[in-house]
Design an enzyme around this catalytic site. Structure first.
Site, PDB file in Angstrom:
ATOM      1  N   GLU A  98       0.666  -0.746   0.415  1.00  0.00           N
ATOM      2  CA  GLU A  98       0.012  -0.166   0.002  1.00  0.00           C
ATOM      3  C   GLU A  98       1.088   1.342   0.166  1.00  0.00           C
ATOM      4  OE1 GLU A  98      -3.264  -0.345   0.130  1.00  0.00           O
ATOM      5  OE2 GLU A  98      -3.148  -2.617   0.202  1.00  0.00           O
ATOM      6  N   SER A 154     -13.232   1.901  -7.118  1.00  0.00           N
ATOM      7  CA  SER A 154     -13.818   1.760  -5.966  1.00  0.00           C
ATOM      8  C   SER A 154     -14.317   2.132  -4.887  1.00  0.00           C
ATOM      9  CB  SER A 154     -13.975   0.002  -6.020  1.00  0.00           C
ATOM     10  OG  SER A 154     -12.235   0.132  -5.623  1.00  0.00           O
ATOM     11  N   ARG A 162      -7.078  11.851  -8.487  1.00  0.00           N
ATOM     12  CA  ARG A 162      -7.786  11.190  -9.369  1.00  0.00           C
ATOM     13  C   ARG A 162      -9.356  12.177  -9.591  1.00  0.00           C
ATOM     14  NH1 ARG A 162      -8.507   5.185  -7.560  1.00  0.00           N
ATOM     15  NH2 ARG A 162      -9.639   5.696  -5.648  1.00  0.00           N
ATOM     16  N   ASN A 206      -4.399   5.679  -6.545  1.00  0.00           N
ATOM     17  CA  ASN A 206      -5.632   6.444  -5.399  1.00  0.00           C
ATOM     18  C   ASN A 206      -4.630   7.431  -4.748  1.00  0.00           C
ATOM     19  OD1 ASN A 206      -4.222   5.626  -4.012  1.00  0.00           O
ATOM     20  ND2 ASN A 206      -5.357   2.945  -3.294  1.00  0.00           N
ATOM     21  N   GLU A 215      -1.862  -2.706  -9.636  1.00  0.00           N
ATOM     22  CA  GLU A 215      -2.070  -3.524 -10.988  1.00  0.00           C
ATOM     23  C   GLU A 215      -3.273  -2.691 -12.215  1.00  0.00           C
ATOM     24  OE1 GLU A 215      -3.335  -3.285  -7.712  1.00  0.00           O
ATOM     25  OE2 GLU A 215      -5.465  -2.089  -8.105  1.00  0.00           O
TER      26      GLU A 215
END
Ligand SMILES: *[C@@H]1O[C@H](CO)[C@@H](O)[C@H](O)[C@H]1NC(C)=O
Ligand SMILES: *[C@@H]1O[C@H](CO)[C@@H](O)[C@H](O)[C@H]1NC(C)=O
Length: 318
Positions: A98, A154, A162, A206, A215
């Site tokens: 992360e 999500s 973003r 993110n 990914e």
């Protein structure tokens, strides 16, 4: 020679001492689950690494050659490190994929960990989310492109960079949004065939941090067969991994409008050039935690024995 190619060709260091015995890596928490996968003794042979055993059996704490702690569980379960049972000199590994924006509580871990396993290139055990590897074609055919730009998100938060860029793009570019945040979720097996119909995929991370390329770039765009439009670390970081003409970087444009104009007006020959790498390279996704942990063994003989991260937070935030 391009940096990414040098990295690809970098040989294993000469004179690598063959491990005398099996190296045992104890995984204290299996990431994101309390049910570790089956870990037969030959798990790492499956990933090309002999003499390496992964185990989730905590009884091995006294004897393991290294112990791995995955940050998410340290953060959310507030689980205590077994400091009082730590054998002298046993290397402890801090593992996380992360970004710093999604990592809390690192200040609790001063002076504890010896090695870091992460996507950061300067990690002791560097595990990117994917890489290109040599491949002698023919490249698999590209899906037919009938649509302009797709984005799968999500967790949409207006404060994220973003989200701001998306808002600026939509007046100028048709973007089809999928994922939990859009009310159009995609099933796991639908994502790649869906985004593959698009000319471009918004590989917007993110959060923007050093080396943080996930990914969203490797899988959702490159492996799917669409062109990534990236928001993340600087262009030079991407170029350390893939050819410079394999992606569109938002920093190359002075405004969202200019970026949209570039995407919309691109002719077919310019567009096809983004896929030139596919004739000689292919994407390898590295999303499997077993493989990531097995890679500790590959680095094991070379890792610094007396190193300690006194300021893990400072290192990670840098
Ligand atoms: C865990 O390791 C200990 C010590 O080697 C062994 O006695 C025990 O059977 C192992 N437990 C499991 C569930 O494999
Ligand atoms: C396609 O666009 C590129 C870049 O604008 C241009 O150099 C090239 O001549 C164009 N090709 C065709 C066939 O129009």
């Amino acid at each position: 020679m391009a940096l990414w190619l040098l990295w690809l060709l970098e040989p294993a260091p000469w004179g690598a001492p063959a491990p005398q015995t099996t190296v045992t890596i104890l995984i204290w928490h299996w990431p994101f689950t309390n049910r570790p996968p089956e870990l037969p003794g030959d798990t790492c042979s499956h990933y090309g690494m002999a003499g390496c055993r992964l185990s989730a059996n905590r009884s091995l704490l006294a004897s393991a050659d290294a112990v791995v702690f995955h940050h998410r569980e340290l953060q959310t379960l507030k689980s205590r490190l077994p400091l009082d049972q730590r054998p002298n000199g046993q290397p402890w590994v801090w593992a996380s994929m992360e970004s710093p924006s999604n990592t809390r509580g690192l200040h609790h871990f001063r002076g504890i960990f010896n090695w870091v396993l992460s996507y950061r290139r300067d990690s002791d055990i560097f595990v990117p989310y994917g890489r290109l590897e040599p491949y002698s074609g023919p490249a698999p055919p590209l899906p037919t492109k009938s649509k302009m730009a797709a984005w799968v998100v999500s967790n949409f938060q207006e404060r994220q960079q973003r989200a701001k860029l998306y808002r600026q793009l939509v007046p100028h570019l048709r973007v089809d949004v999928f994922g939990r945040a859009s009310g159009r979720p995609l099933c796991a097996n639908c994502l790649l065939p869906t985004v593959a119909q698009y000319r471009f995929y918004l590989s917007f991370e993110n959060s923007q941090h050093r080396d943080y390329i996930t990914e969203k770039f490797w899988r959702n765009a490159l492996a799917a067969g669409t062109v990534p439009v990236v928001l993340g670390p600087p262009r030079a970081t991407y170029e350390a991994f893939v050819p410079a003409d394999a992606f569109v970087h938002v920093d190359d444009f002075s405004s969202a409008r200019e970026l949209a104009g570039f995407l919309v007006s691109m002719n077919e020959s310019s567009y096809q050039r983004f896929f030139a790498w596919r004739d000689r390279l292919r994407v390898r996704l590295l999303g499997d935690w077993r493989e990531r942990f097995c890679s500790i063994c590959a680095r094991y003989p070379y890792l610094p024995r007396s190193q300690v991260y006194e300021d893990l937070e400072g290192w990670f935030q840098a």
